[in-house]
Design a protein around this motif. Structure first.
Motif, PDB file in Angstrom:
ATOM      1  N   HIS A  67       0.739  -1.071  -0.077  1.00  0.00           N
ATOM      2  CA  HIS A  67      -0.181   0.024  -0.152  1.00  0.00           C
ATOM      3  C   HIS A  67       0.903   1.163  -0.215  1.00  0.00           C
ATOM      4  O   HIS A  67       0.417   2.305  -0.785  1.00  0.00           O
ATOM      5  CB  HIS A  67      -0.742  -0.030   1.186  1.00  0.00           C
ATOM      6  N   GLU A  68       1.942   1.274   0.751  1.00  0.00           N
ATOM      7  CA  GLU A  68       2.977   2.542   0.725  1.00  0.00           C
ATOM      8  C   GLU A  68       3.408   2.517  -0.543  1.00  0.00           C
ATOM      9  O   GLU A  68       3.376   3.831  -1.054  1.00  0.00           O
ATOM     10  CB  GLU A  68       4.192   2.233   1.726  1.00  0.00           C
ATOM     11  N   GLN A  69       3.841   1.738  -1.281  1.00  0.00           N
ATOM     12  CA  GLN A  69       4.483   1.703  -2.736  1.00  0.00           C
ATOM     13  C   GLN A  69       3.318   2.354  -3.547  1.00  0.00           C
ATOM     14  O   GLN A  69       3.602   3.262  -4.473  1.00  0.00           O
ATOM     15  CB  GLN A  69       4.877   0.491  -3.279  1.00  0.00           C
ATOM     16  N   LEU A  70       1.980   1.967  -3.694  1.00  0.00           N
ATOM     17  CA  LEU A  70       0.952   2.320  -4.312  1.00  0.00           C
ATOM     18  C   LEU A  70       0.825   3.939  -4.086  1.00  0.00           C
ATOM     19  O   LEU A  70       0.346   4.575  -4.868  1.00  0.00           O
ATOM     20  CB  LEU A  70      -0.344   1.470  -4.042  1.00  0.00           C
ATOM     21  N   LEU A  71       0.722   4.439  -2.843  1.00  0.00           N
ATOM     22  CA  LEU A  71       0.448   5.873  -2.448  1.00  0.00           C
ATOM     23  C   LEU A  71       1.446   6.654  -2.966  1.00  0.00           C
ATOM     24  O   LEU A  71       1.606   7.725  -3.531  1.00  0.00           O
ATOM     25  CB  LEU A  71       0.605   5.652  -0.843  1.00  0.00           C
ATOM     26  N   ARG A  72       2.904   6.103  -2.842  1.00  0.00           N
ATOM     27  CA  ARG A  72       4.031   7.117  -3.607  1.00  0.00           C
ATOM     28  C   ARG A  72       3.962   6.830  -5.232  1.00  0.00           C
ATOM     29  O   ARG A  72       4.273   8.116  -5.712  1.00  0.00           O
ATOM     30  CB  ARG A  72       5.293   6.165  -3.041  1.00  0.00           C
ATOM     31  N   LYS A  73       3.468   5.971  -5.727  1.00  0.00           N
ATOM     32  CA  LYS A  73       3.579   5.946  -7.126  1.00  0.00           C
ATOM     33  C   LYS A  73       2.403   7.000  -7.648  1.00  0.00           C
ATOM     34  O   LYS A  73       2.307   7.740  -8.631  1.00  0.00           O
ATOM     35  CB  LYS A  73       3.215   4.632  -7.582  1.00  0.00           C
ATOM     36  N   LEU A  74       1.059   7.055  -6.805  1.00  0.00           N
ATOM     37  CA  LEU A  74       0.084   7.925  -7.375  1.00  0.00           C
ATOM     38  C   LEU A  74       0.416   9.238  -6.920  1.00  0.00           C
ATOM     39  O   LEU A  74       0.174  10.231  -7.819  1.00  0.00           O
ATOM     40  CB  LEU A  74      -1.068   7.394  -6.335  1.00  0.00           C
ATOM     41  N   HIS A  75       1.245   9.619  -6.093  1.00  0.00           N
ATOM     42  CA  HIS A  75       1.702  10.859  -5.701  1.00  0.00           C
ATOM     43  C   HIS A  75       2.714  11.418  -6.924  1.00  0.00           C
ATOM     44  O   HIS A  75       2.626  12.672  -7.359  1.00  0.00           O
ATOM     45  CB  HIS A  75       2.377  11.092  -4.359  1.00  0.00           C
ATOM     46  N   GLU A  76       3.562  10.479  -7.055  1.00  0.00           N
ATOM     47  CA  GLU A  76       4.531  10.857  -8.141  1.00  0.00           C
ATOM     48  C   GLU A  76       3.867  11.104  -9.555  1.00  0.00           C
ATOM     49  O   GLU A  76       4.349  11.944 -10.334  1.00  0.00           O
ATOM     50  CB  GLU A  76       5.730   9.668  -8.326  1.00  0.00           C
ATOM     51  N   SER A  77       2.914  10.294  -9.784  1.00  0.00           N
ATOM     52  CA  SER A  77       2.245  10.495 -11.259  1.00  0.00           C
ATOM     53  C   SER A  77       1.694  11.579 -11.281  1.00  0.00           C
ATOM     54  O   SER A  77       1.314  12.313 -12.579  1.00  0.00           O
ATOM     55  CB  SER A  77       1.394   9.015 -11.624  1.00  0.00           C
ATOM     56  N   SER A  78       1.245  12.305 -10.301  1.00  0.00           N
ATOM     57  CA  SER A  78       0.439  13.442 -10.293  1.00  0.00           C
ATOM     58  C   SER A  78       1.190  14.675 -10.197  1.00  0.00           C
ATOM     59  O   SER A  78       0.649  15.562 -10.450  1.00  0.00           O
ATOM     60  CB  SER A  78      -0.609  13.372  -8.979  1.00  0.00           C
ATOM     61  N   THR A  79       2.441  14.509  -9.727  1.00  0.00           N
ATOM     62  CA  THR A  79       3.357  15.741  -9.513  1.00  0.00           C
ATOM     63  C   THR A  79       4.544  15.841 -10.497  1.00  0.00           C
ATOM     64  O   THR A  79       5.139  16.784 -10.730  1.00  0.00           O
ATOM     65  CB  THR A  79       3.672  15.986  -7.936  1.00  0.00           C
ATOM     66  N   ILE A  80       5.129  14.585 -10.774  1.00  0.00           N
ATOM     67  CA  ILE A  80       6.476  14.601 -11.355  1.00  0.00           C
ATOM     68  C   ILE A  80       6.219  14.224 -12.899  1.00  0.00           C
ATOM     69  O   ILE A  80       5.664  13.416 -13.294  1.00  0.00           O
ATOM     70  CB  ILE A  80       7.185  13.512 -10.791  1.00  0.00           C
ATOM     71  N   CYS A 122       9.230  18.615 -11.504  1.00  0.00           N
ATOM     72  CA  CYS A 122       7.737  18.737 -11.428  1.00  0.00           C
ATOM     73  C   CYS A 122       7.098  18.761 -12.734  1.00  0.00           C
ATOM     74  O   CYS A 122       7.789  19.566 -13.577  1.00  0.00           O
ATOM     75  CB  CYS A 122       7.415  19.824 -10.512  1.00  0.00           C
ATOM     76  N   ASN A 123       5.778  18.429 -12.962  1.00  0.00           N
ATOM     77  CA  ASN A 123       5.254  18.727 -14.121  1.00  0.00           C
ATOM     78  C   ASN A 123       4.558  20.097 -14.296  1.00  0.00           C
ATOM     79  O   ASN A 123       4.478  20.687 -13.249  1.00  0.00           O
ATOM     80  CB  ASN A 123       4.243  17.492 -14.538  1.00  0.00           C
ATOM     81  N   ARG A 124       3.986  20.449 -15.430  1.00  0.00           N
ATOM     82  CA  ARG A 124       3.149  21.398 -15.572  1.00  0.00           C
ATOM     83  C   ARG A 124       2.108  21.857 -14.690  1.00  0.00           C
ATOM     84  O   ARG A 124       1.911  23.088 -14.190  1.00  0.00           O
ATOM     85  CB  ARG A 124       2.849  21.753 -17.046  1.00  0.00           C
ATOM     86  N   ARG A 125       1.372  21.062 -14.409  1.00  0.00           N
ATOM     87  CA  ARG A 125       0.431  21.066 -13.619  1.00  0.00           C
ATOM     88  C   ARG A 125       0.577  21.358 -12.078  1.00  0.00           C
ATOM     89  O   ARG A 125      -0.115  22.325 -11.437  1.00  0.00           O
ATOM     90  CB  ARG A 125      -0.609  19.728 -13.605  1.00  0.00           C
ATOM     91  N   LYS A 141       0.404  29.472  -7.805  1.00  0.00           N
ATOM     92  CA  LYS A 141      -0.825  30.021  -7.378  1.00  0.00           C
ATOM     93  C   LYS A 141      -0.509  30.234  -5.320  1.00  0.00           C
ATOM     94  O   LYS A 141      -0.920  31.233  -5.140  1.00  0.00           O
ATOM     95  CB  LYS A 141      -1.973  29.474  -7.387  1.00  0.00           C
ATOM     96  N   ALA A 142       0.068  29.029  -5.123  1.00  0.00           N
ATOM     97  CA  ALA A 142       0.274  29.131  -3.697  1.00  0.00           C
ATOM     98  C   ALA A 142       1.306  30.061  -3.139  1.00  0.00           C
ATOM     99  O   ALA A 142       1.294  30.786  -2.080  1.00  0.00           O
ATOM    100  CB  ALA A 142       0.613  27.651  -3.312  1.00  0.00           C
ATOM    101  N   GLU A 143       2.396  30.195  -3.953  1.00  0.00           N
ATOM    102  CA  GLU A 143       3.598  31.078  -3.482  1.00  0.00           C
ATOM    103  C   GLU A 143       3.304  32.356  -3.922  1.00  0.00           C
ATOM    104  O   GLU A 143       3.541  33.280  -3.299  1.00  0.00           O
ATOM    105  CB  GLU A 143       4.565  30.586  -4.650  1.00  0.00           C
ATOM    106  N   ALA A 180      10.658  22.653 -12.818  1.00  0.00           N
ATOM    107  CA  ALA A 180       9.567  22.093 -13.475  1.00  0.00           C
ATOM    108  C   ALA A 180       9.505  21.807 -15.111  1.00  0.00           C
ATOM    109  O   ALA A 180      10.367  23.000 -15.456  1.00  0.00           O
ATOM    110  CB  ALA A 180       8.140  22.846 -13.219  1.00  0.00           C
ATOM    111  N   ARG A 181       9.284  21.049 -15.646  1.00  0.00           N
ATOM    112  CA  ARG A 181       9.413  20.931 -17.022  1.00  0.00           C
ATOM    113  C   ARG A 181       8.099  21.673 -17.601  1.00  0.00           C
ATOM    114  O   ARG A 181       7.026  21.310 -17.488  1.00  0.00           O
ATOM    115  CB  ARG A 181       9.255  19.540 -17.718  1.00  0.00           C
ATOM    116  N   TYR A 182       8.205  22.691 -18.502  1.00  0.00           N
ATOM    117  CA  TYR A 182       7.391  23.719 -18.921  1.00  0.00           C
ATOM    118  C   TYR A 182       6.559  23.143 -20.117  1.00  0.00           C
ATOM    119  O   TYR A 182       5.464  23.389 -20.374  1.00  0.00           O
ATOM    120  CB  TYR A 182       7.677  25.006 -18.923  1.00  0.00           C
TER     121      TYR A 182
END
Length: 354
Positions: free
Chosen positions: A177-190, A197-200, A207-209, A264-266
């Motif tokens: 489960h830990e591996q799955l959570l890490r992969k999901l986080h990476e796929s959404s940000t990297i 980091c990805n463009r999204r 916006k946060a900064e 990030a890769r633009y």
């Protein structure tokens, strides 16, 4: 008693019998030896055939492998903090029996560089066979399940909040489960190619900064970088080498940044850097350091050395007549990147007169 006629003939006024609504049922014929149809033949079951060498030849030589599935480690021995809010949602922090500190300073185990977080906000320690969270006299407090606490034990599923926004779930789980959570986080940000980091994620972090800069009256800078003559690299060495060059440039760029900065890769061969608390002069110094590093460290791909240079454009919130929004910040940096290309490439432009 006279039977009632079904109807009367309009001419003779004589009774007419009503026609039945349904057709007459056919007479049932008792089957005999002459009229009984023959029963269909019953096919005997096919003989069971085992695979032979001929079958393997017809199947292209493929043989089904018979193996025992590996034993899966399902022991719940992983303790995690799962971030639930903001642009860092999905971030995982593994907890051990050692004490972990949470705060804004660099020496913390879990650094949360956000408004509302004290320099040393809280700590989590292992005591009496359980993790305990303890507030370190922070200004905005530490909360467990919505209740402000000074010190409290943690159980699986508890919501832990530091300050007004940083919310985590305390989770006890297994390694799969830990591996799955890490992969999901990476796929959404990297970004898959570069590891940056990805463009999204960049758009959300920008916006946060911006909100942080307005709230604390701080500066914020953006650097746009583009690989010079990248099409020539692809045409000369191929697209696989071109991908390796992009990875090389991204790795060198990230190596020149602080922990709070973001690369990030633009898009394509273009990178973007976000610098917190930095004016345009500081952004030019960072971009120039990145440019010089890439110029003297060529990419080496399968024994081939590829010389690479980049051009850069910089912009900051604190510049005169600058709009305080992300779109204007990125547009000004992109315009200056284009100007650096027009001036001969392998250079950095930080203002209209530089």
């Amino acid at each position: 008693m006279v039977a009632r006629p079904d109807s009367l003939d309009p001419v003779t006024l004589s009774p007419v019998a009503r026609k039945p609504l349904l057709p007459p049922r056919p007479e049932r014929v008792t089957p005999n030896s002459e009229t009984r149809p023959e029963m269909p033949a019953v096919c005997p079951p096919l003989p069971v055939r085992f695979p032979s060498e001929t079958d393997e030849e017809l199947d292209g030589g493929r043989i089904t492998q018979i193996s025992i599935p590996p034993e899966l480690d399902t022991s719940r021995d992983r303790v995690l903090l799962l971030r639930l809010d903001g642009v860092d949602g999905g971030q995982l922090v593994a907890l051990t029996h050692f004490t972990a500190t949470i705060g804004r300073e660099l020496d913390n185990s879990l650094r949360i560089n956000e408004g509302g977080i004290s320099r040393h906000h809280a700590r989590i320690a292992w005591e009496d066979d359980a993790h305990w969270v303890e507030d370190l006299a922070s200004r905005n407090g530490t909360y467990v399940k919505g209740r402000r606490v000074n010190k409290a034990p943690l159980a699986d599923g508890d919501l832990v909040q530091f300050g007004p926004h940083a919310c985590f779930r305390y989770t006890v789980t297994d390694s799969l489960h830990e591996q799955l959570l890490r992969k999901l986080h990476e796929s959404s940000t990297i970004d898959v190619l570069t590891g940056a980091c990805n463009r999204r994620h960049f758009d959300a972090r920008l916006k946060a900064e911006l909100s942080y800069a307005r709230r604390h009256n701080a500066d914020l800078a953006v650097v746009m970088l583009d690989i010079d003559h990248f099409k020539r690299v692809n045409d000369t060495h191929g697209h696989l080498t071109g991908d390796a060059v992009i990875r090389h440039v991204a790795a060198l760029t990230r190596g020149q940044l602080r922990a709070e900065d973001l690369a990030a890769r633009y898009g394509g061969e273009e990178l973007v850097v976000l610098l917190r608390g930095t004016d345009v002069r500081g952004a030019v110094r960072v971009a120039e350091r990145i440019r010089a590093t890439i110029e003297v460290l060529p990419a080496r791909v399968d024994g081939t050395t590829v010389m690479v240079t980049v051009s850069g454009g910089c912009a900051a919130l604190s510049e005169p007549n600058a709009a305080a929004d992300g779109a204007d910040l990125v547009a000004r940096a992109d315009t200056r990147l284009y100007e650096a290309k027009q001036r001969g490439r392998n250079r950095v432009v930080g203002s209209e007169s530089s």
